[in-house]
Design a protein around this motif. Structure first.
Motif, PDB file in Angstrom:
ATOM      1  N   ASP A 289      -3.466  -7.468  14.312  1.00 51.39           N
ATOM      2  CA  ASP A 289      -4.313  -8.618  14.050  1.00 51.39           C
ATOM      3  C   ASP A 289      -4.154  -9.639  15.169  1.00 51.39           C
ATOM      4  OD1 ASP A 289      -5.978 -10.377  12.728  1.00 51.39           O
ATOM      5  OD2 ASP A 289      -4.406 -11.141  11.412  1.00 51.39           O
TER       6      ASP A 289
ATOM      7  N   ARG B 165      -9.136  -6.876  12.464  1.00 50.71           N
ATOM      8  CA  ARG B 165      -7.848  -6.154  12.458  1.00 50.71           C
ATOM      9  C   ARG B 165      -8.049  -4.672  12.689  1.00 50.71           C
ATOM     10  NH1 ARG B 165      -4.571  -6.573   7.244  1.00 50.71           N
ATOM     11  NH2 ARG B 165      -6.474  -5.600   6.476  1.00 50.71           N
TER      12      ARG B 165
ATOM     13  N   ALA C 115       4.303  -3.114   2.520  1.00 51.68           N
ATOM     14  CA  ALA C 115       3.649  -4.413   2.350  1.00 51.68           C
ATOM     15  C   ALA C 115       3.385  -5.080   3.686  1.00 51.68           C
ATOM     16  CB  ALA C 115       4.519  -5.315   1.478  1.00 51.68           C
ATOM     17  N   ASP C 116       2.144  -5.484   3.882  1.00 50.83           N
ATOM     18  CA  ASP C 116       1.747  -6.247   5.056  1.00 50.83           C
ATOM     19  C   ASP C 116       2.128  -5.536   6.354  1.00 50.83           C
ATOM     20  OD1 ASP C 116       0.323  -8.377   5.986  1.00 50.83           O
ATOM     21  OD2 ASP C 116       2.055  -9.697   6.178  1.00 50.83           O
TER      22      ASP C 116
ATOM     23  N   ALA D  14      -3.192   0.520   7.436  1.00 53.64           N
ATOM     24  CA  ALA D  14      -3.455  -0.456   6.374  1.00 53.64           C
ATOM     25  C   ALA D  14      -4.652  -0.061   5.514  1.00 53.64           C
ATOM     26  CB  ALA D  14      -3.692  -1.836   6.988  1.00 53.64           C
TER      27      ALA D  14
ATOM     28  N   ARG E 106      -0.187 -10.269  15.566  1.00 54.58           N
ATOM     29  CA  ARG E 106       0.687  -9.486  14.678  1.00 54.58           C
ATOM     30  C   ARG E 106       0.393  -8.007  14.896  1.00 54.58           C
ATOM     31  NH1 ARG E 106      -0.315 -12.353   8.944  1.00 54.58           N
ATOM     32  NH2 ARG E 106      -2.454 -12.169   9.695  1.00 54.58           N
TER      33      ARG E 106
ATOM     34  N   ARG F   6       1.769  -4.557  13.945  1.00 51.59           N
ATOM     35  CA  ARG F   6       2.692  -3.944  12.991  1.00 51.59           C
ATOM     36  C   ARG F   6       2.330  -2.486  12.761  1.00 51.59           C
ATOM     37  NH1 ARG F   6       3.151  -8.677   8.302  1.00 51.59           N
ATOM     38  NH2 ARG F   6       3.863 -10.357   9.701  1.00 51.59           N
TER      39      ARG F   6
END
Length: 593
Positions: free
Chosen positions: A53, A24, A47-48, A41, A122, A124
């Motif tokens: 990833d 990641r 959160a998350d 991160a 993902r 983000r």
């Protein structure tokens, strides 16, 4: 997932990213190293969020390695059924149209290796130091992300809807991802990224090919050298101390600092180490940066650090939306140390420039005008050599006359005398030699403690500090000087903790230090070797090599009890120490003949 520093840097001397052991992206700033974290991160936050990833469904193992002699990372994922994929991560970096192409961009290529793998993408990003980024699908093959500093566009050959909605899908062929400026991608995405990958690999391998590496520990030295180059902002020549901010020096310490700026001291040590490997391009770029700093100072105060564009104002604040590494805030942006007085900077500026008066390989050798400009720096060194300052460890609540700072002021005058001699300016050489002699006499009188047989860290006290070992490196003391030998014995007895060295053992602004400072251990290794204890030095060096991350790198600090790495990462100081010790300790190339 608990954050740790087992991270793999990729970059292109404009932007960089840190990739964790699951593949990641967990840290990356745009539009440059000191910008807003696009991936945050590593320091927590919403959160998350704050990562990129590419996940193999039901994956059970991950293997990572750099492509040989490059910062191109290859991550291989395998699941329980034997399905496997390969992810290649890099930042484009190569010569094009007579200059380096180093966009604000991150490239990922995903390939199926075996079976019928299913993946989920993902992406983000975060904006405004931990906040949410606005995003929208902008066409059949791209998604836009609006950050505080710029709009980024993900151009990809993957199904955009799957990426946007994070749906798992079967990987049946190679996919390409390019996260960069919000511009139309000219040409075929897959072919262009494949060509960028090949050109980037060739560029780095050609750079490494020009390094004069020691016979032993070549892999470790090459990886450290590549990473030091990644810490240079090539546009201006500035060299940052680390790629991160606010990784604490030890658990709950509050010693969380932003190291994404150019410290005059750290950059001097970096170019010194790379010079030993023959990497003159980094030196030449940094000297351009320094000349602008000196010109802007106009003979006045020079700060200990500046921004990568030469910014003088780096106001320190905290980022409330990021809880910090493992929740151990605060997360700091900017660094108050720019307001401090640290007199050693004058010496490091002159020391960095000295080679340019002698090295005929350089595109631009230094001349009389450069010398006259440096004389203004020397005047500051002369005026302040016995004045209190915050010292190289940047104490925030007290000042002293630090032996290390004073010795660096001596080095400024001493090297100016050498430069004047090279330019055939005998009167100026004699002038600076006399000043150097006077500073030397002052240090020898004020810092030596005959009762305890050691050089004190300060003129007023009797303090132990690992920085005093540098009096050998800058040639203030010689290897056969009893004062150095006695000082080494005292520092080793008072500051060594097993295989590691503290900077100092006294309380500072935040209490007593709990972790060892990695570069100080390397200073000890150099001193041990120089004083005839080469077997001890090699054993200690091998111990330090064993403490590196899987990427072959080190952070700033280490817990001497557990061996866990702390502090900002990757830390230039620590990598400099690794290179210097490898060069010093290695068997000669002639040993293979």
């Amino acid at each position: 997932m608990t954050a740790n520093l087992d991270l793999w840097p990729v970059g292109n001397c404009q932007v960089s990213a840190l990739i964790d052991r699951s593949g990641r992206f967990v840290w990356a700033c745009v539009p440059r190293v000191d910008g807003d974290p696009l991936f945050s991160a590593l320091l927590g936050g919403e959160a998350d969020a704050g990562y990129w990833d590419i996940e193999l469904e039901d994956g059970i193992s991950v293997e990572q390695e750099y492509r040989r002699n490059t910062p191109i990372l290859v991550t291989r994922h395998t699941d329980a059924m034997g399905n496997a994929i390969e992810v290649i991560d890099f930042c484009p970096y190569f010569r094009r149209l007579g200059r380096h192409y180093r966009p604000v961009a991150f490239a990922r290529i995903v390939r199926p290796l075996s079976g019928s793998p299913r993946i989920r993408v993902r992406l983000r990003p975060t904006c405004g130091w931990g906040g949410e980024c606005a995003q929208r699908i902008g066409g059949s093959n791209h998604i836009r992300y609006q950050t505080d500093s710029m709009t980024l566009r993900l151009t990809t050959t993957a199904p955009v809807g799957f990426v946007h909605e994070e749906r798992p899908f079967r990987l049946e062929g190679t996919l390409h991802f390019f996260l960069g400026p919000d511009e139309s991608f000219a040409g075929d995405v897959a072919g262009t990224l494949d060509a960028m990958l090949a050109s980037t690999a060739a560029e780095w391998q050609e750079w490494v090919r020009g390094l004069a590496v020691p016979f032993e520990w070549q892999d470790a030295v090459i990886r450290a050298a590549i990473t030091l180059k990644l810490c240079q902002h090539e546009e201006t020549g500035a060299i940052v101390a680390a790629l991160t901010t606010s990784i604490p020096e030890h658990a709950g310490s509050q010693r969380n600092w932003d190291y994404r700026y150019c410290w005059i001291r750290d950059a001097y040590y970096t170019v010194q180490a790379l010079n030993r490997l023959g990497a003159l391009d980094v030196l030449e770029g940094y000297l351009v940066y320094l000349r602008n700093i000196v010109d802007n100072a106009r003979g006045g105060h020079i700060q200990p650090l500046y921004g990568v564009l030469g910014e003088a104002q780096l106001p320190e604040r905290t980022a409330p939306d990021l809880p910090g590494y493992r929740g151990m805030g605060p997360v700091r942006v900017g660094n108050q140390a720019y307001e401090q007085v640290q007199h050693d900077a004058y010496g490091q500026i002159v020391l960095s420039n000295t080679q340019a008066f002698f090295d005929q390989r350089l595109f631009r050798m230094a001349g009389v005008e450069d010398f006259e400009s440096l004389e203004r720096v020397g005047e500051r060194a002369w005026e302040h050599h016995d004045h209190p300052d915050a010292g190289l460890w940047e104490l925030r609540t007290r000042q002293s006359v630090h032996t290390y700072s004073s010795a660096m002021c001596w080095a400024a005058c001493d090297r100016l005398a050498n430069a004047a001699q090279a330019l055939d300016l005998p009167e100026r050489s004699a002038f600076w030699r006399e000043r150097a002699d006077q500073i030397r006499a002052r240090i020898e009188e004020a810092a030596w403690r005959p009762e305890t047989r050691r050089m004190s860290a300060t003129f007023a006290g009797d303090d132990l500090d690992a920085s005093v070992l540098q009096l050998l490196e800058i040639k203030f003391l010689s290897i056969d000087d009893p004062r150095f030998l006695d000082t080494l014995d005292a520092i080793e007895a008072g500051l060594r903790r097993g295989s590691h060295m503290l900077r100092y053992a006294t309380e500072d602004d935040f209490g007593s230090p709990e972790t060892a400072f990695n570069v100080c251990t390397f200073w000890l290794i150099e001193a041990l070797h120089s004083t005839g204890r080469s077997t001890d030095a090699r054993a200690l060096f091998e111990e330090m090599l064993s403490r590196r991350t899987a990427a072959g790198l080190l952070s700033e600090d280490i817990d001497p009890m557990t061996g866990e790495l702390w502090g900002n990462y990757p830390q230039t100081y620590s990598l400099v120490g690794l290179i210097n010790c490898a060069v010093l300790l290695s068997k000669p190339w002639s040993s293979i003949r």
